[in-house]
Scaffold this motif. Structure first.
Motif, PDB file in Angstrom:
ATOM      1  N   LYS A 129       0.844  -1.207   0.000  1.00 36.60           N
ATOM      2  CA  LYS A 129       0.000   0.000   0.000  1.00 36.60           C
ATOM      3  C   LYS A 129       0.879   1.258   0.000  1.00 36.60           C
ATOM      4  CE  LYS A 129      -4.112  -1.552  -0.445  1.00 36.60           C
ATOM      5  NZ  LYS A 129      -4.594  -1.364  -1.844  1.00 36.60           N
ATOM      6  N   THR A 130       1.836   1.252  -0.934  1.00 36.95           N
ATOM      7  CA  THR A 130       2.777   2.375  -1.045  1.00 36.95           C
ATOM      8  C   THR A 130       2.027   3.703  -1.090  1.00 36.95           C
ATOM      9  OG1 THR A 130       4.326   0.951  -2.230  1.00 36.95           O
ATOM     10  CG2 THR A 130       4.629   3.338  -2.467  1.00 36.95           C
ATOM     11  N   PRO A 131       2.378   4.630  -0.202  1.00 35.98           N
ATOM     12  CA  PRO A 131       1.635   5.902  -0.133  1.00 35.98           C
ATOM     13  C   PRO A 131       1.829   6.779  -1.371  1.00 35.98           C
ATOM     14  CG  PRO A 131       2.993   5.567   1.845  1.00 35.98           C
ATOM     15  CD  PRO A 131       3.405   4.525   0.844  1.00 35.98           C
ATOM     16  N   GLN A 132       0.928   7.724  -1.579  1.00 34.06           N
ATOM     17  CA  GLN A 132       1.040   8.672  -2.692  1.00 34.06           C
ATOM     18  C   GLN A 132       2.326   9.482  -2.563  1.00 34.06           C
ATOM     19  OE1 GLN A 132      -0.869   9.476  -5.506  1.00 34.06           O
ATOM     20  NE2 GLN A 132       0.769  10.919  -5.932  1.00 34.06           N
ATOM     21  N   ASP A 133       2.584   9.978  -1.352  1.00 32.74           N
ATOM     22  CA  ASP A 133       3.780  10.814  -1.103  1.00 32.74           C
ATOM     23  C   ASP A 133       4.727  10.039  -0.198  1.00 32.74           C
ATOM     24  OD1 ASP A 133       1.284  13.232  -0.793  1.00 32.74           O
ATOM     25  OD2 ASP A 133       2.720  13.162  -2.463  1.00 32.74           O
ATOM     26  N   ILE A 241      -2.229   4.984  -9.133  1.00 32.89           N
ATOM     27  CA  ILE A 241      -3.518   4.355  -9.470  1.00 32.89           C
ATOM     28  C   ILE A 241      -3.319   2.843  -9.409  1.00 32.89           C
ATOM     29  CG2 ILE A 241      -4.498   6.226 -10.866  1.00 32.89           C
ATOM     30  CD1 ILE A 241      -3.678   4.686 -13.363  1.00 32.89           C
ATOM     31  N   ALA A 242      -4.313   2.145  -8.916  1.00 34.45           N
ATOM     32  CA  ALA A 242      -4.203   0.690  -8.732  1.00 34.45           C
ATOM     33  C   ALA A 242      -5.507   0.005  -9.140  1.00 34.45           C
ATOM     34  CB  ALA A 242      -3.873   0.376  -7.270  1.00 34.45           C
ATOM     35  N   ALA A 243      -5.377  -1.270  -9.509  1.00 31.34           N
ATOM     36  CA  ALA A 243      -6.551  -2.076  -9.883  1.00 31.34           C
ATOM     37  C   ALA A 243      -6.465  -3.457  -9.238  1.00 31.34           C
ATOM     38  CB  ALA A 243      -6.639  -2.212 -11.401  1.00 31.34           C
ATOM     39  N   MET A 244      -5.281  -4.075  -9.347  1.00 29.11           N
ATOM     40  CA  MET A 244      -5.078  -5.404  -8.770  1.00 29.11           C
ATOM     41  C   MET A 244      -3.580  -5.612  -8.530  1.00 29.11           C
ATOM     42  SD  MET A 244      -5.692  -7.520 -12.324  1.00 29.11           S
ATOM     43  CE  MET A 244      -6.593  -6.300 -13.270  1.00 29.11           C
ATOM     44  N   ILE A 275      14.547  -6.030 -10.839  1.00 31.87           N
ATOM     45  CA  ILE A 275      13.694  -4.843 -11.007  1.00 31.87           C
ATOM     46  C   ILE A 275      12.375  -5.041 -10.261  1.00 31.87           C
ATOM     47  CG2 ILE A 275      12.398  -3.454 -12.663  1.00 31.87           C
ATOM     48  CD1 ILE A 275      14.596  -4.102 -14.744  1.00 31.87           C
ATOM     49  N   ALA A 276      11.761  -6.202 -10.475  1.00 35.82           N
ATOM     50  CA  ALA A 276      10.465  -6.474  -9.827  1.00 35.82           C
ATOM     51  C   ALA A 276      10.596  -6.426  -8.302  1.00 35.82           C
ATOM     52  CB  ALA A 276       9.936  -7.833 -10.270  1.00 35.82           C
ATOM     53  N   ASP A 277      11.703  -6.950  -7.798  1.00 37.10           N
ATOM     54  CA  ASP A 277      11.904  -6.951  -6.331  1.00 37.10           C
ATOM     55  C   ASP A 277      12.021  -5.540  -5.766  1.00 37.10           C
ATOM     56  OD1 ASP A 277      14.014  -9.949  -6.245  1.00 37.10           O
ATOM     57  OD2 ASP A 277      11.825  -9.695  -6.246  1.00 37.10           O
ATOM     58  N   SER A 278      12.435  -4.585  -6.629  1.00 33.37           N
ATOM     59  CA  SER A 278      12.609  -3.202  -6.136  1.00 33.37           C
ATOM     60  C   SER A 278      11.302  -2.416  -6.181  1.00 33.37           C
ATOM     61  CB  SER A 278      13.671  -2.483  -6.982  1.00 33.37           C
ATOM     62  OG  SER A 278      13.156  -2.163  -8.274  1.00 33.37           O
ATOM     63  N   TRP A 279      10.302  -2.975  -6.791  1.00 36.81           N
ATOM     64  CA  TRP A 279       9.039  -2.259  -6.942  1.00 36.81           C
ATOM     65  C   TRP A 279       8.063  -2.619  -5.825  1.00 36.81           C
ATOM     66  CZ3 TRP A 279       7.974  -3.007 -12.931  1.00 36.81           C
ATOM     67  CH2 TRP A 279       8.912  -2.246 -13.636  1.00 36.81           C
ATOM     68  N   PRO A 280       7.033  -1.799  -5.606  1.00 38.18           N
ATOM     69  CA  PRO A 280       6.038  -2.110  -4.559  1.00 38.18           C
ATOM     70  C   PRO A 280       5.286  -3.409  -4.826  1.00 38.18           C
ATOM     71  CG  PRO A 280       5.825   0.171  -5.319  1.00 38.18           C
ATOM     72  CD  PRO A 280       6.758  -0.508  -6.266  1.00 38.18           C
ATOM     73  N   ASP A 285      -4.071   4.117  -3.809  1.00 37.23           N
ATOM     74  CA  ASP A 285      -4.532   5.109  -4.803  1.00 37.23           C
ATOM     75  C   ASP A 285      -5.668   5.981  -4.251  1.00 37.23           C
ATOM     76  OD1 ASP A 285      -6.552   2.796  -6.869  1.00 37.23           O
ATOM     77  OD2 ASP A 285      -6.600   3.303  -4.733  1.00 37.23           O
ATOM     78  N   THR A 286      -5.680   6.190  -2.923  1.00 32.66           N
ATOM     79  CA  THR A 286      -6.747   7.005  -2.314  1.00 32.66           C
ATOM     80  C   THR A 286      -6.809   8.413  -2.903  1.00 32.66           C
ATOM     81  OG1 THR A 286      -6.473   5.772  -0.252  1.00 32.66           O
ATOM     82  CG2 THR A 286      -7.627   7.896  -0.130  1.00 32.66           C
ATOM     83  N   CYS A 287      -5.654   9.030  -3.113  1.00 35.03           N
ATOM     84  CA  CYS A 287      -5.646  10.420  -3.617  1.00 35.03           C
ATOM     85  C   CYS A 287      -6.298  10.520  -4.999  1.00 35.03           C
ATOM     86  CB  CYS A 287      -4.215  10.947  -3.674  1.00 35.03           C
ATOM     87  SG  CYS A 287      -3.467  11.169  -2.050  1.00 35.03           S
ATOM     88  N   ALA A 288      -6.001   9.585  -5.878  1.00 37.70           N
ATOM     89  CA  ALA A 288      -6.605   9.617  -7.226  1.00 37.70           C
ATOM     90  C   ALA A 288      -8.122   9.442  -7.114  1.00 37.70           C
ATOM     91  CB  ALA A 288      -5.995   8.528  -8.102  1.00 37.70           C
ATOM     92  N   ARG A 289      -8.548   8.563  -6.214  1.00 37.53           N
ATOM     93  CA  ARG A 289      -9.983   8.343  -6.035  1.00 37.53           C
ATOM     94  C   ARG A 289     -10.657   9.611  -5.493  1.00 37.53           C
ATOM     95  NH1 ARG A 289     -11.414   2.533  -5.810  1.00 37.53           N
ATOM     96  NH2 ARG A 289      -9.570   1.332  -6.381  1.00 37.53           N
ATOM     97  N   GLU A 290      -9.995  10.270  -4.581  1.00 37.16           N
ATOM     98  CA  GLU A 290     -10.613  11.452  -3.950  1.00 37.16           C
ATOM     99  C   GLU A 290     -10.513  12.701  -4.819  1.00 37.16           C
ATOM    100  OE1 GLU A 290      -9.894  10.233   0.773  1.00 37.16           O
ATOM    101  OE2 GLU A 290      -8.606  11.746  -0.191  1.00 37.16           O
ATOM    102  N   GLU A 291      -9.394  12.865  -5.552  1.00 35.33           N
ATOM    103  CA  GLU A 291      -9.181  14.131  -6.255  1.00 35.33           C
ATOM    104  C   GLU A 291      -9.760  14.145  -7.667  1.00 35.33           C
ATOM    105  OE1 GLU A 291      -4.892  14.466  -4.020  1.00 35.33           O
ATOM    106  OE2 GLU A 291      -5.101  15.572  -5.902  1.00 35.33           O
ATOM    107  N   TRP A 292      -9.907  12.967  -8.318  1.00 32.63           N
ATOM    108  CA  TRP A 292     -10.495  13.008  -9.666  1.00 32.63           C
ATOM    109  C   TRP A 292     -11.333  11.771  -9.978  1.00 32.63           C
ATOM    110  CZ3 TRP A 292      -8.278   9.314 -13.047  1.00 32.63           C
ATOM    111  CH2 TRP A 292      -7.007   8.852 -12.706  1.00 32.63           C
TER     112      TRP A 292
END
Ligand code: VAH
Length: 317
Positions: A129-133, A241-244, A275-280, A285-292
């Motif tokens: 659940k990597t944060p927006q900021d 932004i996230a889906a699955m 590379i994959a191991d370094s990624w979340p 994606d709460t901010c995207a849901r709330e802001e647009w």
């Protein structure tokens, strides 16, 4: 009515975004900038197309002025695994093109959409659940260009008022144009092998979770963020932004429900695994849901059913 230029319109995202944008704004209002083959069937017949090397600012400026462009979708990029092999080219394509787009947009008063990626995060970013900021210190050239792209796009907004907006795309699964050189490409190719009745050799380990998204959701995100009310945007470059989120075993199980005899084995690609191991594992994606109003429609099961239906209907995939 918008006048749109897509840079990189023959790529995995661009080839479908051009269809989507033309269905909304009209064929004549979407100019497809391309650089190199392969080109999807009907690419040159579907509306205005123009060859553009986006590392040459004069080529972008000429097209923007000729077609009175007011919105640029800048999709020029070299994906993560390939970028590690050609770092200088990746920098030139990723950032040279972006800087050119931003300078032309500043002069011609265009809005600019430039995708970022979950690749903009690194090993010391919170993984779940990597944060927006949060911390962004990627250790890949691809990730570095994406972080720089976010910072540059925000700079052009705060310094000169250029309307820049962006989303951090997960791995995108599509059924039209194959991706090329990406760490998440496995999640596209596995469907093709299943429908062809072939064994699939997976290049990343079981238990390697990454955010993924079906192309229709990615396209909606690219359109909706640019149509959103700018007064409601707290962030701009770039929205999580996230889906699955899934690992190879989960997508394999989802496909086996349709093809019980389908076989997957592993042959790990050390570069893609690193590379994959370094990624979340997953991003918030709460901010995207709330802001647009971001909201995905496809989960793994629904995407799998649609991918298999579409690929089965296509001749010699
Ligand atoms: C890649 N498909 O694998 C791209 C994407 C998040 C992954 O950026 O490089």
């Amino acid at each position: 009515m918008k006048n749109i230029l897509i840079i990189g319109s023959s790529g995995q995202i661009g080839s479908e975004l051009s269809i989507k944008l033309r269905s909304i704004y009209g064929e004549a209002n979407v100019v497809c900038g391309y650089y190199k083959p392969p080109f999807p069937d009907g690419f040159f017949e579907a509306g205005p197309t123009v060859e553009i090397d986006a590392t040459d600012i004069s080529q972008i400026a000429k097209v923007v002025k000729k077609y009175k462009i007011d919105t640029i979708y800048n999709l020029a990029a070299i994906l993560s695994a390939t970028a590690e092999k050609y770092p200088k080219r990746s920098w030139d394509v990723g950032l040279g093109s972006l800087m050119n787009c931003l300078d032309v947009a500043r002069e011609c008063k265009c809005a600019v959409f430039t995708p970022s990626s979950i690749g903009a995060f690194g090993s010391n970013t919170p993984k779940d659940k990597t944060p927006q900021d949060t911390v962004q210190r990627p250790n890949t050239v691809y990730g570095i260009t994406k972080v720089m792209g976010e910072l540059l796009s925000d700079y052009y907004f705060t310094r000169w008022g250029v309307d820049t907006r962006s989303v951090r795309f997960p791995g995108i699964i599509s059924n039209l144009t194959h991706p090329g050189g990406g760490t998440t490409d496995y999640a596209v190719e596995i469907y093709y092998n299943a429908v062809r009745g072939e064994k699939f050799i997976c290049p990343v380990k079981a238990g390697t979770f990454m955010d993924m998204m079906y192309m229709p959701d990615a396209l909606n995100a690219a359109v909706n963020i640019m149509e959103s009310d700018p007064s409601k945007l707290v962030h701009r470059n770039s929205f999580n932004i996230a889906a699955m989120s899934f690992d190879p075993e989960m997508i394999y199980s989802a496909i086996k429900k349709h093809y019980p005899d389908f076989v997957m084995e592993y042959d790990i690609d050390p570069l893609k695994q690193a590379i994959a191991d370094s990624w979340p594992n997953s991003i918030d994606d709460t901010c995207a849901r709330e802001e647009w109003g971001w909201k995905p429609e496809y989960d793994l099961e629904k995407m799998t059913a649609n991918m298999i239906t579409v690929l089965k209907e296509r001749k010699n995939i």
